[in-house]
Design a protein around this motif. Structure first.
Motif, mmCIF file in Angstrom:
data_model
loop_
_atom_site.group_PDB
_atom_site.id
_atom_site.type_symbol
_atom_site.label_atom_id
_atom_site.label_comp_id
_atom_site.label_asym_id
_atom_site.label_seq_id
_atom_site.Cartn_x
_atom_site.Cartn_y
_atom_site.Cartn_z
ATOM 1 N N ALA A 94 0.808 -1.215 0.000
ATOM 2 C CA ALA A 94 0.000 0.000 0.000
ATOM 3 C C ALA A 94 0.844 1.269 0.000
ATOM 4 C CB ALA A 94 -0.939 0.003 1.202
ATOM 5 N N ASP A 95 2.008 1.206 0.630
ATOM 6 C CA ASP A 95 2.899 2.369 0.686
ATOM 7 C C ASP A 95 4.290 1.895 1.061
ATOM 8 O OD1 ASP A 95 2.927 2.077 3.561
ATOM 9 O OD2 ASP A 95 1.058 3.209 3.641
ATOM 10 N N ALA A 96 5.208 2.838 1.185
ATOM 11 C CA ALA A 96 6.608 2.475 1.426
ATOM 12 C C ALA A 96 6.812 1.743 2.741
ATOM 13 C CB ALA A 96 7.479 3.732 1.382
ATOM 14 N N SER A 97 5.915 1.940 3.705
ATOM 15 C CA SER A 97 6.068 1.235 4.980
ATOM 16 C C SER A 97 5.923 -0.275 4.805
ATOM 17 C CB SER A 97 5.040 1.739 6.001
ATOM 18 O OG SER A 97 3.720 1.389 5.614
ATOM 19 N N GLY A 98 5.282 -0.700 3.736
ATOM 20 C CA GLY A 98 5.118 -2.122 3.467
ATOM 21 C C GLY A 98 6.411 -2.834 3.146
ATOM 22 N N ILE A 99 7.432 -2.083 2.770
ATOM 23 C CA ILE A 99 8.726 -2.699 2.459
ATOM 24 C C ILE A 99 9.241 -3.506 3.647
ATOM 25 C CG2 ILE A 99 11.159 -2.219 1.935
ATOM 26 C CD1 ILE A 99 10.235 0.232 0.371
ATOM 27 N N ALA A 100 9.057 -2.978 4.842
ATOM 28 C CA ALA A 100 9.609 -3.615 6.045
ATOM 29 C C ALA A 100 9.043 -4.999 6.293
ATOM 30 C CB ALA A 100 9.356 -2.720 7.252
ATOM 31 N N HIS A 101 7.889 -5.317 5.728
ATOM 32 C CA HIS A 101 7.294 -6.638 5.922
ATOM 33 C C HIS A 101 7.930 -7.692 5.021
ATOM 34 C CE1 HIS A 101 4.055 -5.294 8.542
ATOM 35 N NE2 HIS A 101 3.894 -4.264 7.754
ATOM 36 N N PHE A 102 8.687 -7.262 3.995
ATOM 37 C CA PHE A 102 9.187 -8.220 3.015
ATOM 38 C C PHE A 102 10.692 -8.121 2.738
ATOM 39 C CE2 PHE A 102 4.695 -7.530 2.066
ATOM 40 C CZ PHE A 102 4.228 -8.832 2.013
#
Length: 338
Positions: A64-72
Motif C-alpha cells: 500500500a505504501d513504502a512502509s510495506g517494504i519492512a514486511h518483506f
C-alpha cells in the motif's frame, strides 16, 4: 464476477476474499493483476495454477505504501530509497533482499523480492483494506501486508488492460474489481537493487534516464551482469504473445510486403506509425501513435483486438530505438519471439 472498484462494498468484498486466501482481479495503472495474499504460500499457489505459470518464476508483491517494504525486505540501499521517494506510488518495481521466512512461494524461492506500490486508486484502496487490523469476530482473520499480483492472464499471453479482458481469460467465477482501462498499459519497470548499483531488468514507463536522474546512478542492463541478476517477472525471451504470429519490420519492409501480397492479402493485421498503401480491403489496419506513452497505453488492447478479429499474422512497424520507446519495443520483441 466483475464489481465496480469505486464501490466501497466491492472493495470490502475483495479484501475479505484476499484475507480468506482467495484470488482477486486487481486493476493497477500498468495492467490488471491476479492478486493473492503474498504471505500465504497456499494462496499464491493458486496464482501459478490459474495462470499455468512455473512455480519458480517469481511474482511481484504489491504494497500500500513504502512502509510495506519492512514486511518483506531486509535492506533498502540508499539509491533504492531515492527511487522509492521519486516514483512510489507508480509503475516501478524494486528487487530487494528478502526477509527470511516471508513470501517464499511468491518469490520463487529466491532470496530477493520484487516490491511495488501501485498508483491506481482502486488498488490502493484494496491494499489498505486488506491490511486493516484483524477482525476478532472472524476466526483466523489476519492482515494482508502485501499481495502477489502478476498480470491476470494465462502465462506468456497478452496482458489484460481492462476488467473485461480478465473476465474473458480467467472466467466469471473470479472476483474482478473494475477500475477502468489501465493508464500506463505495459508492466512496471523492474530495477534490481541487490547488486550495489541499479540494474534494469525490464523496461517500462519509467525510463533509464529518469532512474539515473532520481538516484544519481546510470542503471546497468541485465546483459551487463548475466550470471548475477535474479529471475524477474516478464523477462522471458518469449512473452506477451497474442494467438496470431507477430512480426516486426521497418516501414519500407512493411510496404514491400503489402505490395507483394497485393489484393490477395488476407488474415493480416498491420500496426504502424507510417501511412501505408493498402492493396487489399481484407487487411486489418490500425495506426500506432507517434507518442510512446500513448502507444504503450493501447498496445495490449490492440493485440487482443487483432486476435478477436481472427487474423493469423500481425505485422508491426518496429518502434524507434530511443529511450522513451524501450518498454514498447521490449514487449513487441518478446511477443514476436513467441
Amino acid at each position: 464476477m466483475i464489481l465496480d472498484g469505486n464501490d466501497p462494498a466491492a472493495i470490502a468484498a475483495a479484501a475479505r476474499a484476499l484475507r480468506s486466501g482467495a484470488l482477486v482481479g486487481l486493476p493497477t495503472e500498468t495492467v490488471y493483476g491476479l492478486a493473492a495474499n503474498a504471505g500465504s504460500d497456499t494462496a499464491v499457489a493458486q496464482i501459478f495454477a490459474a495462470k499455468g505459470r512455473p512455480s519458480d518464476h517469481p511474482l511481484i508483491v504489491h504494497v500500500a505504501d513504502a512502509s510495506g517494504i519492512a514486511h518483506f525486505a531486509r535492506d533498502v540501499p540508499a539509491f533504492a530509497q531515492k527511487l522509492v521517494d521519486a516514483f512510489w506510488p507508480g509503475p516501478l518495481t524494486l528487487i530487494l533482499p528478502r526477509l527470511p521466512g516471508v513470501a517464499g512461494a511468491a518469490t520463487g524461492g529466491q532470496d530477493s523480492v520484487g516490491l511495488r506500490c501501485p498508483a491506481h486508486p482502486v488498488a490502493h484502496a484494496l491494499l489498505l483494506a486488506a491490511a486493516a487490523p484483524a477482525d476478532p469476530a472472524v476466526p483466523g482473520d489476519a492482515p494482508v501486508w502485501g499481495v502477489a499480483a502478476p498480470s491476470a492472464n494465462r502465462f506468456g499471453r497478452v496482458s489484460p488492460t481492462t476488467a473485461r479482458h480478465v473476465h474473458e481469460e480467467l472466467g466469471e467465477a473470479l472476483l474482478v474489481l473494475d477500475g477502468g482501462p489501465c493508464q500506463v498499459g505495459i508492466e512496471s519497470t523492474i530495477v534490481d537493487c541487490t547488486r550495489g548499483v541499479p540494474v534494469l531488468l525490464r523496461p517500462g514507463g519509467i525510463t533509464r534516464e529518469q532512474i539515473r536522474q532520481a538516484c544519481g546512478i546510470a542503471p546497468l542492463s541485465r546483459d551487463d551482469l548475466p550470471s548475477l541478476t535474479p529471475r524477474a517477472s516478464g523477462t522471458l525471451e518469449a512473452h506477451y504473445a497474442p494467438n496470431a504470429q507477430v512480426r516486426l519490420m521497418d516501414a519500407k519492409a512493411l510496404q514491400t510486403g503489402l505490395d507483394l501480397l497485393g489484393a490477395e492479402a488476407a488474415h493480416i493485421a498491420v500496426y504502424s506509425r507510417a501511412a501505408l498503401r493498402t492493396p487489399s480491403a481484407r487487411l486489418v489496419l490500425r495506426r500506432m501513435p507517434d507518442d510512446a506513452a500513448a502507444a504503450a497505453q493501447q498496445l495490449f488492447a490492440v493485440l487482443r483486438g487483432f486476435d478477436e478479429q481472427g487474423v493469423k499474422l500481425i505485422w508491426v512497424e518496429t518502434p524507434p530505438a530511443t529511450p522513451e520507446w524501450e518498454g514498447v519495443r521490449d514487449r513487441l520483441q518478446r511477443a514476436a519471439a513467441a
